[in-house]
Write a protein that holds these residues in place. Structure first.
Motif, PDB file in Angstrom:
ATOM      1  N   LEU A  80       5.941  -8.341   1.692  1.00  0.00           N
ATOM      2  CA  LEU A  80       4.528  -7.889   1.663  1.00  0.00           C
ATOM      3  C   LEU A  80       3.676  -8.965   2.172  1.00  0.00           C
ATOM      4  N   ILE A  81       4.070 -10.001   2.412  1.00  0.00           N
ATOM      5  CA  ILE A  81       3.836 -11.038   3.405  1.00  0.00           C
ATOM      6  C   ILE A  81       4.804 -11.064   4.830  1.00  0.00           C
ATOM      7  N   ASP A  82       4.454 -11.118   5.873  1.00  0.00           N
ATOM      8  CA  ASP A  82       6.369 -12.008   6.304  1.00  0.00           C
ATOM      9  C   ASP A  82       5.749 -13.130   7.854  1.00  0.00           C
ATOM     10  N   ARG A  83       6.167 -14.093   6.965  1.00  0.00           N
ATOM     11  CA  ARG A  83       5.337 -15.390   8.244  1.00  0.00           C
ATOM     12  C   ARG A  83       4.533 -15.366   7.983  1.00  0.00           C
ATOM     13  N   GLY A  84       3.534 -15.106   7.442  1.00  0.00           N
ATOM     14  CA  GLY A  84       1.745 -14.753   7.087  1.00  0.00           C
ATOM     15  C   GLY A  84       0.990 -13.896   7.026  1.00  0.00           C
ATOM     16  N   VAL A  85       1.845 -12.692   7.445  1.00  0.00           N
ATOM     17  CA  VAL A  85       0.711 -11.456   8.247  1.00  0.00           C
ATOM     18  C   VAL A  85       1.521 -10.779   7.050  1.00  0.00           C
ATOM     19  N   LEU A  86       0.025  -9.815   6.506  1.00  0.00           N
ATOM     20  CA  LEU A  86       0.402  -8.325   5.457  1.00  0.00           C
ATOM     21  C   LEU A  86       1.049  -7.770   5.861  1.00  0.00           C
ATOM     22  N   THR A  87       1.999  -7.516   6.145  1.00  0.00           N
ATOM     23  CA  THR A  87       2.467  -6.560   6.687  1.00  0.00           C
ATOM     24  C   THR A  87       3.085  -5.236   5.990  1.00  0.00           C
ATOM     25  N   ALA A  88       2.928  -5.467   4.671  1.00  0.00           N
ATOM     26  CA  ALA A  88       3.150  -3.559   3.696  1.00  0.00           C
ATOM     27  C   ALA A  88       2.905  -3.960   2.459  1.00  0.00           C
ATOM     28  N   GLY A  89       3.022  -2.898   1.501  1.00  0.00           N
ATOM     29  CA  GLY A  89       1.861  -2.971   0.178  1.00  0.00           C
ATOM     30  C   GLY A  89       3.738  -1.964  -0.505  1.00  0.00           C
ATOM     31  N   LEU A  90       3.985  -2.238  -1.620  1.00  0.00           N
ATOM     32  CA  LEU A  90       4.070  -1.557  -2.789  1.00  0.00           C
ATOM     33  C   LEU A  90       3.972  -0.366  -2.732  1.00  0.00           C
ATOM     34  N   THR A 150       7.386   3.211  -0.752  1.00  0.00           N
ATOM     35  CA  THR A 150       8.839   2.100  -0.235  1.00  0.00           C
ATOM     36  C   THR A 150       9.573   1.618  -1.499  1.00  0.00           C
ATOM     37  N   GLY A 151       8.598   3.158  -2.700  1.00  0.00           N
ATOM     38  CA  GLY A 151      10.317   3.257  -3.946  1.00  0.00           C
ATOM     39  C   GLY A 151       9.262   2.598  -4.785  1.00  0.00           C
ATOM     40  N   ALA A 152       8.043   2.110  -4.981  1.00  0.00           N
ATOM     41  CA  ALA A 152       7.752   0.880  -5.723  1.00  0.00           C
ATOM     42  C   ALA A 152       7.080   1.406  -7.659  1.00  0.00           C
ATOM     43  N   CYS A 153       7.182   2.649  -7.827  1.00  0.00           N
ATOM     44  CA  CYS A 153       6.804   3.451  -8.470  1.00  0.00           C
ATOM     45  C   CYS A 153       7.120   2.925  -9.855  1.00  0.00           C
ATOM     46  N   ARG A 154       7.127   2.641 -11.188  1.00  0.00           N
ATOM     47  CA  ARG A 154       8.002   2.181 -12.154  1.00  0.00           C
ATOM     48  C   ARG A 154       7.112   2.559 -13.150  1.00  0.00           C
ATOM     49  N   ALA A 155       7.772   3.171 -14.224  1.00  0.00           N
ATOM     50  CA  ALA A 155       6.658   3.424 -15.285  1.00  0.00           C
ATOM     51  C   ALA A 155       7.692   2.845 -16.982  1.00  0.00           C
ATOM     52  N   SER A 156       7.487   2.187 -17.839  1.00  0.00           N
ATOM     53  CA  SER A 156       7.564   1.284 -19.016  1.00  0.00           C
ATOM     54  C   SER A 156       8.396   2.347 -20.005  1.00  0.00           C
ATOM     55  N   SER A 157       7.623   3.848 -20.001  1.00  0.00           N
ATOM     56  CA  SER A 157       8.615   4.666 -20.980  1.00  0.00           C
ATOM     57  C   SER A 157       8.036   6.083 -20.362  1.00  0.00           C
ATOM     58  N   TYR A 158       8.993   6.603 -20.745  1.00  0.00           N
ATOM     59  CA  TYR A 158       9.136   8.540 -20.444  1.00  0.00           C
ATOM     60  C   TYR A 158       7.624   9.104 -21.278  1.00  0.00           C
ATOM     61  N   PRO A 173       2.559   2.095  -9.182  1.00  0.00           N
ATOM     62  CA  PRO A 173       3.468   0.861  -8.334  1.00  0.00           C
ATOM     63  C   PRO A 173       3.621  -0.317  -9.247  1.00  0.00           C
ATOM     64  N   ARG A 174       4.372  -1.011  -9.521  1.00  0.00           N
ATOM     65  CA  ARG A 174       4.689  -1.774  -9.975  1.00  0.00           C
ATOM     66  C   ARG A 174       5.416  -2.947  -9.370  1.00  0.00           C
ATOM     67  N   MET A 175       5.916  -4.255  -9.316  1.00  0.00           N
ATOM     68  CA  MET A 175       6.717  -5.244  -8.553  1.00  0.00           C
ATOM     69  C   MET A 175       7.845  -4.819  -9.648  1.00  0.00           C
TER      70      MET A 175
END
Lengths: 517, 440
Positions: free
Chosen positions: A339-349, A363-371, A377-379
């Motif tokens: 997300l931060i690469d050498r101080g620079v904002l380079t990506a999102g989730l 980036t395939g950041a999607c998550r769910a707790s339950s069906y 997007p979650r970390m």
């Protein structure tokens, strides 16, 4: 590897109904068994099993309307009814919405990104179905090396190692084992069909007592993926060391004066650094948070220098970690993102539905707790990495305030213009992505400018961007196993992360420490 | 309910497992259908807030075994539909009861009739989802007409059927509905409604006015009034403070084990903990409130009990198992808000009267980070970025403040006043003494 049994029939029924109804579809099937054992002061206090199984369908009409349905019944007729209901609901919103861009575009993009490369065998995932390893058997493998009574006995044995820890009167020790056996299968209209495992296990000690009438509480945990044995002697010893450190902090804080409100150079332990990374930075980079302070005009401020050139912030699953998710809830391979690469904002989730709008890749950041949940997007595991981290001549597991003082002095990091505080013991926190402010609680503080004098519990609050800019140094190895639960949009998923054993932040008027009761 | 009948019939056979038999049981089974839809950035639906319907069956079981062990388990549809397949798993989780003896099972009893079901909510879920969509869309338009440039909202409507049974003859069954709506205007102002009944036109007007007017007030950033004479906590903030600091400390087991702010002797001596005109109650009989149900999953009948009466500790919150150890009757368990009610024998102020009485100070509607505060101390130190500055009895804008105080102190001060807000069950609290307010 072809999924078999009830899940295969359910998926086939859903896809056929979607085709017949002119819908595109993402199907999410979940099967989870959770076993929780609690031993209180040597005896089993709680033993509970809960099971969840079901599927959710996310459907898309030609004009971009979206509907959702979930059901805990995998019979084909129930699944067909769910797809029909989702389609009806989606079409009910069409007259009330401006036409949207065809979501098939997003799905096609996702397919190019992931589906073709996401064969179950390529990921090493197993089929979710009747012929697969049953949830019960998997849970036994995780939670019960032999029998439940054996797991409880080993938790009680682990408590024996804590006998010397003195937290005053009314002493209680509770030890909990949480073993979650969880598998997902994601099926999409474009042919993507993938299964993955998110099984995990955690052990936690909680020690409570009372000193001079004041409550004293300390906690420590160990966590990992399904393959981790947390009940062996080595783990019990490691957990005892962690609890000793936390108990020492709690006892010191109980009778110490409160920290004076102000701005300080701060030294954070890795659990607090995980809180900072997760709450104050990670959430701001999620592409569905359209008003995040790290966005301008709805787009992430990619390319902007936000931190020193030595600082990077990385999110992504780690081998053996508690939060292990190789594939997103939309069936796309989860990427490790700087997300931060050498101080620079380079990506999102980024996920299918909002990444493009935020000007960031999926980036395939999607998550769910339950069906039953709509994924967002979650970390997973988020960590702060500082290039050229300074060495630490102490074991990070049992780090004492004296060790911290010695390390900070050794590296010349005591601030001469303002006091330097060490904050230990993460109590939880909260952030507001659209305002960019955050607040965290710490169980104890130590004034490193005054020989490590103990102070009472503290709150650390401020502005996320200022905190990013203030990161000066990392000391020691990366410690990435701090865990928590993220409650975004009311849906709780496990989270993890950390930083170097110690993270040093410069004093800043917008970063304030206050006394916490 | 067919599933409940079948499960009870199976358990009544005293099925064997692991050389033991099921000797007694109780369970609650609930089948629910829920409709959810949202508005995001003034657009109805979308990938995150599109309309959705969920249907699920869930159960909570307590099994008593012939060897004196006890199992508590949550069961899904699969296990409830085929209990023999889950029996070994349930047996594997059996443990010795906390106090040695198995807790008593509820016997034959008729739970009180309470209002939990609104047919218009049920109709919206099963027959007319468009009605819920229409209500939400109308609310969004109304908020837009009231000046909100951006509207966000989430609406959830649920219908459920519950069955609570025991092997000792307890049988209860009821239908329930729930309607919850949260509305945000310009990401600044918010308002919510959560009851078991469809909101009235007045409720909908209140939501719209509250969210949009709050957003309007918070658009202007102003300095913290000096000197700040006090804090007016809105009902939601008072509810959060009670939930964080009072209820956990009133848990009977926590008190017995020395993990509470209060000691067993405090309870035995009916120690004064609030001002003597204040009481704290649990009430699971309030018509159409989320707390309400005929009985708890343990079969404890609905009722209204004082935990703190006239300022003095009266009785703790106890479940059936803990009630044995303490020799007290089990407490009704709220199923949702209000988890407790703060009641005042003295006349309460209206919201406008409270603003006038405050003069210079701040209004606090939310307490971010409250969950990081130590439960056992009842005191807090928090940053509130969205406090409303009050000057001369009128809100003049938004200010960020640091707050420090103690709930126990607030409700003990003679100068504190309880505040009633029209259409809201829980009270607000006007605090003058013992609360620190500084700029953040």
């Amino acid at each position: 590897m072809k999924p078999e049994g009830a899940s295969a029939a359910a998926a086939d029924a859903a896809l056929a109904e979607a085709r017949a109804s002119g819908l595109r579809l993402i199907l999410r099937m979940q099967e989870m068994t959770e076993r929780r054992t609690v031993v209180a002061d040597g005896r089993v206090d709680r033993e509970r099993i809960s099971r969840t199984a079901g599927l959710g369908v996310h459907v898309f009409t030609e004009d971009g309307a979206v509907g959702f349905a979930s059901v805990d019944d995998l019979r084909p007729e129930a699944v067909v009814a769910a797809v029909q209901q989702a389609g009806l609901l989606a079409r009910a919103t069409s007259p009330r919405r401006a036409p949207q861009r065809d979501p098939l575009h997003s799905l096609a993009g996702a397919s190019a990104l992931g589906a073709s490369a996401l064969g179950a065998s390529a990921l090493g995932a197993s089929a979710l179905g009747a012929s697969a390893l049953s949830a019960r058997r998997r849970c036994e493998r995780i939670a019960q090396p032999a029998q439940p009574s054996d797991a409880a006995r080993r938790l009680a044995d682990a408590q024996q190692l804590l006998a010397a820890l003195n937290v005053g009167a009314d002493r209680t020790v509770r030890t909990s084992l949480q073993a979650i056996d969880e598998r997902w299968r994601i099926v999409r209209s474009d042919g993507c069909d993938v299964c993955f495992d998110t099984s995990r296990v955690a052990v936690r000690h909680e020690l409570g007592g009372r000193i001079d009438g004041r409550a004293v509480r300390a906690g420590a945990h160990l966590a990992g993926d399904a393959s981790t044995d947390l009940l062996d002697e080595q783990s019990a010893g490691r957990l005892a060391v962690r609890l000793r450190r936390a108990a020492n902090d709690a006892v010191a804080a109980a009778s110490a004066p409160p920290p004076r409100e102000g701005s300080y150079r701060l030294v954070l332990n890795h659990a607090l650094a995980k809180g900072l990374a997760h709450e104050a930075i990670g959430h701001l980079c999620e592409t569905d948070v359209d008003g995040s302070v790290l966005m301008r005009g709805g787009r992430l401020r990619l390319g902007e220098q936000l931190a020193r050139g030595t600082v990077s912030i990385v999110d992504g699953p780690l081998p053996g970690d508690f939060v292990q998710q190789p594939v997103s809830a939309n069936g796309i391979e989860r990427q490790t993102v700087r997300l931060i690469d050498r101080g620079v904002l380079t990506a999102g989730l980024g996920d299918l539905f909002s990444a493009e709008q935020a000007g960031a890749p999926v980036t395939g950041a999607c998550r769910a707790s339950s069906y039953r949940d709509r994924p967002t997007p979650r970390m997973t595991n988020i960590r702060i990495e500082v290039a050229g981290a300074l060495p630490l001549d102490a074991d990070p597991e049992g780090l004492t305030p004296d060790d911290v003082l010695r390390a900070v002095r050794q590296h010349g990091l005591i601030d001469r213009s303002s006091p330097t505080l060490y904050l230990a013991g993460y109590r939880g926190g909260q952030a507001h992505p659209r305002r960019g402010d955050f607040v965290f609680g710490a169980d104890a503080a130590y004034d490193l400018s005054d020989g490590g004098r103990p102070l009472g519990p503290a709150s650390f609050s401020g502005l996320a961007e200022r905190a990013l800019a203030a990161i000066r140094a990392g000391i020691g190895p990366l410690c990435t196993d701090a865990i928590g639960s993220c409650g975004k949009d009311g849906s709780a998923v496990s989270s993890s992360g950390g930083s170097h054993a110690l993270l040093v932040l410069d004093a800043d008027p917008d970063l304030v420490v206050t006394a916490a009761p | 309910m067919i599933v409940a009948d079948a499960l009870a019939a199976y358990l009544d056979q005293r099925p064997p497992c692991d050389g033991q038999r099921v000797a007694g049981w109780r369970f609650e089974v609930a089948e629910r259908t829920a409709l959810r839809i949202g508005i995001r950035d003034s657009q109805l639906g979308g990938p995150y807030e599109g309309p959705g319907i969920a249907r699920w069956l869930a159960g909570l079981l307590e099994l008593h075994w012939s060897d004196g062990r006890l199992t508590r388990a949550q069961a899904d549809r699969q296990a409830l539909a085929d209990p023999p397949s889950a029996l070994a798993e349930w047996r594997s989780a059996a443990l010795v009861p906390r106090h040695g003896a198995l807790p008593p099972l509820p016997g034959p009893s008729v739970p009180p009739a309470v209002q939990t079901f609104d047919p218009s909510v049920s109709q919206a879920v099963y027959d007319e989802p468009a009605r819920a969509l229409g209500l939400l869309a109308q609310l969004g338009e109304d908020a837009g007409r009231s000046g909100a440039a951006r509207v966000d909202a989430v609406l959830r409507v649920t219908v459920g059927r519950h069955a609570v049974r025991s092997s000792a003859g307890f049988v209860a069954g009821w239908d329930e509905t729930a309607f919850s709506l949260q509305l945000w205007a310009d990401e600044l102002g918010s308002a919510s409604y959560e009851r078991r009944s469809w909101p009235s036109p007045a409720d909908r007007d209140r939501l719209c006015v509250e969210a949009t007017e709050q957003a309007h007030r918070l658009r202007v950033e102003v300095p913290v009034p000096t000197p700040a004479g006090g804090v007016l906590f809105a009902p939601a903030a008072v509810d959060a403070l009670i939930g964080r600091f009072l209820l956990p400390n009133l848990n009977g087991r926590t008190i017995r084990e020395g993990r509470s702010l209060f000691a067993q002797t405090d309870l035995d001596q009916r120690q004064r903990v609030l001002r003597d005109d204040l009481s704290l109650l649990v009430d699971t009989t309030l018509p159409f409130e989320m707390a309400t149900a005929p009985c708890s999953p343990e079969g404890v009948r609905a009722g209204r009990v004082a935990l703190i009466a006239d300022g003095r500790l009266c009785r703790p919150l106890v479940d059936v198992e803990e009630s044995q150890a303490l020799g007290l009757p089990p407490t009704p368990r709220p199923r949702g808000r209000p988890f407790a009610l703060l009641e005042c024998a003295a006349p309460a102020l209206t919201w406008d009267q409270a603003l006038q009485a405050l003069g210079h100070g701040v209004v606090v509607r939310a307490l971010p980070g409250l969950h990081t505060q130590a439960v056992r101390r009842a005191s807090y130190a928090l940053v509130t970025p969205d406090a409303e500055a009050v000057v001369g009895g009128a809100v003049v804008g938004r200010c960020a403040v640091r707050l420090a105080g103690s709930l126990i102190d607030h409700v003990s001060q003679a100068s504190s006043r309880v505040v009633r807000v029209s259409g809201v069950l829980g009270p607000g609290l006007l605090v003058f003494d013992g609360v620190g307010v500084t700029p953040a």
